[in-house]
Design an enzyme around this catalytic site. Structure first.
Site, PDB file in Angstrom:
ATOM      1  N   GLY A  13      -3.426  -5.700  -8.150  1.00  0.00           N
ATOM      2  CA  GLY A  13      -4.683  -5.296  -7.494  1.00  0.00           C
ATOM      3  C   GLY A  13      -5.781  -5.062  -8.503  1.00  0.00           C
ATOM      4  N   TYR A 157      -0.600   4.257   7.514  1.00  0.00           N
ATOM      5  CA  TYR A 157      -1.018   4.262   6.100  1.00  0.00           C
ATOM      6  C   TYR A 157      -0.355   5.440   5.379  1.00  0.00           C
ATOM      7  CZ  TYR A 157      -3.643   4.630   1.803  1.00  0.00           C
ATOM      8  OH  TYR A 157      -3.964   4.725   0.466  1.00  0.00           O
TER       9      TYR A 157
HETATM   10  P1  NDP Z   1      -9.645  -1.741  -3.343  1.00  0.00           P
HETATM   11  O1  NDP Z   1      -9.707  -2.286  -1.970  1.00  0.00           O
HETATM   12  O2  NDP Z   1     -10.906  -1.611  -4.113  1.00  0.00           O
HETATM   13  O3  NDP Z   1      -8.596  -2.573  -4.223  1.00  0.00           O
HETATM   14  C1  NDP Z   1      -7.346  -2.956  -3.690  1.00  0.00           C
HETATM   15  C2  NDP Z   1      -6.713  -3.989  -4.598  1.00  0.00           C
HETATM   16  O4  NDP Z   1      -5.428  -4.350  -4.053  1.00  0.00           O
HETATM   17  C3  NDP Z   1      -7.531  -5.263  -4.702  1.00  0.00           C
HETATM   18  O5  NDP Z   1      -7.574  -5.688  -6.047  1.00  0.00           O
HETATM   19  C4  NDP Z   1      -6.758  -6.262  -3.860  1.00  0.00           C
HETATM   20  O6  NDP Z   1      -6.889  -7.573  -4.423  1.00  0.00           O
HETATM   21  C5  NDP Z   1      -5.318  -5.749  -4.028  1.00  0.00           C
HETATM   22  N1  NDP Z   1      -4.466  -6.196  -2.933  1.00  0.00           N
HETATM   23  C6  NDP Z   1      -4.540  -5.817  -1.632  1.00  0.00           C
HETATM   24  N2  NDP Z   1      -3.631  -6.477  -0.907  1.00  0.00           N
HETATM   25  C7  NDP Z   1      -2.968  -7.300  -1.771  1.00  0.00           C
HETATM   26  C8  NDP Z   1      -1.914  -8.237  -1.625  1.00  0.00           C
HETATM   27  N3  NDP Z   1      -1.356  -8.479  -0.433  1.00  0.00           N
HETATM   28  N4  NDP Z   1      -1.475  -8.894  -2.723  1.00  0.00           N
HETATM   29  C9  NDP Z   1      -2.034  -8.662  -3.926  1.00  0.00           C
HETATM   30  N5  NDP Z   1      -3.019  -7.775  -4.141  1.00  0.00           N
HETATM   31  C10 NDP Z   1      -3.493  -7.109  -3.059  1.00  0.00           C
HETATM   32  O7  NDP Z   1      -8.939  -0.299  -3.186  1.00  0.00           O
HETATM   33  P2  NDP Z   1      -8.538   0.840  -4.240  1.00  0.00           P
HETATM   34  O8  NDP Z   1      -8.842   0.415  -5.609  1.00  0.00           O
HETATM   35  O9  NDP Z   1      -9.124   2.086  -3.744  1.00  0.00           O
HETATM   36  O10 NDP Z   1      -6.977   0.920  -3.984  1.00  0.00           O
HETATM   37  C11 NDP Z   1      -6.005   0.748  -5.006  1.00  0.00           C
HETATM   38  C12 NDP Z   1      -4.792   1.592  -4.663  1.00  0.00           C
HETATM   39  O11 NDP Z   1      -5.153   2.971  -4.664  1.00  0.00           O
HETATM   40  C13 NDP Z   1      -4.183   1.302  -3.295  1.00  0.00           C
HETATM   41  O12 NDP Z   1      -2.770   1.326  -3.421  1.00  0.00           O
HETATM   42  C14 NDP Z   1      -4.663   2.473  -2.445  1.00  0.00           C
HETATM   43  O13 NDP Z   1      -3.807   2.738  -1.380  1.00  0.00           O
HETATM   44  C15 NDP Z   1      -4.656   3.578  -3.476  1.00  0.00           C
HETATM   45  N6  NDP Z   1      -5.485   4.739  -3.168  1.00  0.00           N
HETATM   46  C16 NDP Z   1      -6.824   4.588  -2.902  1.00  0.00           C
HETATM   47  C17 NDP Z   1      -7.589   5.701  -2.607  1.00  0.00           C
HETATM   48  C18 NDP Z   1      -9.031   5.601  -2.227  1.00  0.00           C
HETATM   49  O14 NDP Z   1      -9.565   6.571  -1.656  1.00  0.00           O
HETATM   50  N7  NDP Z   1      -9.722   4.514  -2.532  1.00  0.00           N
HETATM   51  C19 NDP Z   1      -6.996   7.048  -2.622  1.00  0.00           C
HETATM   52  C20 NDP Z   1      -5.588   7.073  -2.885  1.00  0.00           C
HETATM   53  C21 NDP Z   1      -4.884   5.972  -3.177  1.00  0.00           C
HETATM   54  P3  NDP Z   1      -7.059  -8.935  -3.598  1.00  0.00           P
HETATM   55  O15 NDP Z   1      -7.703  -8.600  -2.285  1.00  0.00           O
HETATM   56  O16 NDP Z   1      -7.895  -9.789  -4.504  1.00  0.00           O
HETATM   57  O17 NDP Z   1      -5.660  -9.440  -3.463  1.00  0.00           O
HETATM   58  C1  8X3 Z   2      -6.601   6.925   0.291  1.00  0.00           C
HETATM   59  C2  8X3 Z   2      -7.069   8.313   0.537  1.00  0.00           C
HETATM   60  O1  8X3 Z   2      -7.570   9.948   2.385  1.00  0.00           O
HETATM   61  O2  8X3 Z   2      -8.725   7.816   2.428  1.00  0.00           O
HETATM   62  O3  8X3 Z   2      -5.241   6.895   0.073  1.00  0.00           O
HETATM   63  O4  8X3 Z   2      -6.373   7.963   2.984  1.00  0.00           O
HETATM   64  S1  8X3 Z   2      -7.449   8.517   2.170  1.00  0.00           S
END
Ligand code: NDP
Ligand code: 8X3
Length: 260
Positions: A13, A157
Site C-alpha cells: 500500500g 471494518y
Molecule cells: P489510503 O487509502 O491512503 O492508502 C491505502 C493503500 O492500500 C493504498 O496504497 C492502496 O493502493 C493500498 N491497497 C488497498 N487495497 C489494496 C489491495 N487490494 N492490494 C494492494 N494494495 C491495496 O489509506 P491509509 O494510508 O490511511 O491506510 C493504510 C492503512 O492504515 C490501512 O490498513 C488502514 O486500515 C490503516 N489505518 C488507517 C487509518 C486512517 O484513519 N486513515 C487509521 C488506522 C489505520 P492501491 O489502491 O494502489 O492498490
Molecule cells: C481507521 C480509523 O476510526 O476511521 O482505522 O476507523 S477509523
C-alpha cells in the site's frame, strides 16, 4: 538504535497515505525499498521522486494483496539481491461503507476481509519464513483504534482490524524463540485517502470525518513506524495506539470550529 541504512524494507500500500509516508521516512534513513500496490503509475512517480531526493534504491511490485497467486508470483519474481527482506510493513488496507450490519453491502464486507485480513496473511506467509531462516526480520502491521473498539456502523471494518490485532499477537507467539519481531501500529483518525475510499470518492463526506479537529498525518504515523523499526534488536515495540490529541477513543472526538 538499529541502523536502517541498506536494510531492505517492503511496504504494501505504498501508493498513498501511510504507506507512501513510510516510503519517504525509510528512504530518508537510507533503506532500500520494495514498494507495492495496485496503481503502478503512482508507484512509478514515487520511485522517481525517492531516487532523485534520497538516491534510494527502489524496486516496484504491482499486485493485489487479495490475489494469493499474484502475491506469490510477485514475491517469487524478486531478483536475488532483493529477496532478503528485513522489514515488512503490512499497510495495504481499506474500509468500504459505513452501514448498519443488518443493512450492509456484502461485497464491501468481502473486499475489506479479503484485503485487510487475507491479504495481510498472504504477504506475511510468503515473507516471514525467509526472516526466520536468516535469523533477522521485523514485521510491522497496521492495525487501528478500530481493532480495539468497535464503533457504530464500523462493524466489519472494525472486525478486520480486531483480526489484525489477533494475527499480530499470534504471529508474535509463534515467532517466540526467533529474533524476528512483530509490532502493531494502531492509529486513530489519520487524514489520507482512507475516507475517500470508504465513501467511494465522495470527498465532501470524507472531509466531514476530519472536520473541526486536527487529525494525524500519514507522516505522524510513519514516524512511529520508523521508531519501532529502529529500536535495538532486543527491544520489540509490541503495540502502539497512536491517536490525535483531539481523539480519546473510537467515537470520542473533540471538534471545535476554531481549528479551521
Ligand atoms: P489510503 O487509502 O491512503 O492508502 C491505502 C493503500 O492500500 C493504498 O496504497 C492502496 O493502493 C493500498 N491497497 C488497498 N487495497 C489494496 C489491495 N487490494 N492490494 C494492494 N494494495 C491495496 O489509506 P491509509 O494510508 O490511511 O491506510 C493504510 C492503512 O492504515 C490501512 O490498513 C488502514 O486500515 C490503516 N489505518 C488507517 C487509518 C486512517 O484513519 N486513515 C487509521 C488506522 C489505520 P492501491 O489502491 O494502489 O492498490
Ligand atoms: C481507521 C480509523 O476510526 O476511521 O482505522 O476507523 S477509523
Amino acid at each position: 538504535m538499529q541502523i536502517i541504512k541498506d536494510r531492505t524494507v517492503l511496504i504494501t500500500g505504498a501508493s498513498s497515505g501511510i504507506g507512501e509516508a513510510c516510503a519517504f521516512a525509510f528512504a530518508e534513513v537510507g533503506a532500500r525499498l520494495i514498494l507495492t500496490a495496485r496503481r503502478s503509475p503512482r508507484l512509478d512517480a514515487l520511485k522517481t521522486q525517492l531516487e532523485q531526493q534520497f538516491e534510494t534504491e527502489v524496486f516496484l511490485l504491482t499486485f493485489d494483496v487479495r490475489d494469493l497467486a499474484s502475491v506469490n508470483a510477485a514475491l517469487n519474481s524478486l531478483p536475488a539481491e532483493w529477496q532478503a527482506i528485513d522489514i515488512l510493513i503490512n499497510n495495504a488496507g481499506l474500509s468500504r461503507g459505513l452501514d448498519k450490519l443488518y443493512e450492509g453491502n456484502i461485497q464491501d464486507w468481502e473486499e475489506m476481509i479479503d484485503t485487510n485480513v487475507k491479504g495481510l496473511l498472504y504477504v506475511t506467509r510468503a515473507i516471514a519464513p525467509g526472516m526466520v531462516a536468516r535469523g533477522r526480520g521485523h514485521i510491522i502491521n497496521l492495525g487501528s483504534i478500530a481493532g480495539h473498539e468497535t464503533y457504530p456502523k464500523g462493524n466489519v471494518y472494525c472486525a478486520t482490524k480486531a483480526a489484525v490485532r489477533a494475527i499480530s499477537e499470534g504471529l508474535k507467539q509463534d515467532l517466540l524463540g526467533t529474533p524476528v519481531r512483530v509490532s502493531s501500529v494502531d492509529p486513530g483518525l489519520v487524514e489520507t485517502e482512507f475516507s475517500q475510499v470508504r465513501f467511494r470518492g465522495d470527498t465532501e463526506r470524507a472531509k466531514t470525518v476530519y472536520a473541526d479537529m486536527v487529525p494525524l498525518t500519514a507522516q505522524d504515523v510513519a514516524e512511529v513506524i520508523l521508531f519501532c523499526a529502529t529500536r535495538p534488536p532486543h527491544v520489540n515495540v509490541s503495540e502502539v495506539l497512536v491517536l490525535p490529541t483531539d481523539q480519546s477513543g473510537a467515537t470520542l472526538v473533540h471538534r471545535d470550529p476554531r481549528h479551521l
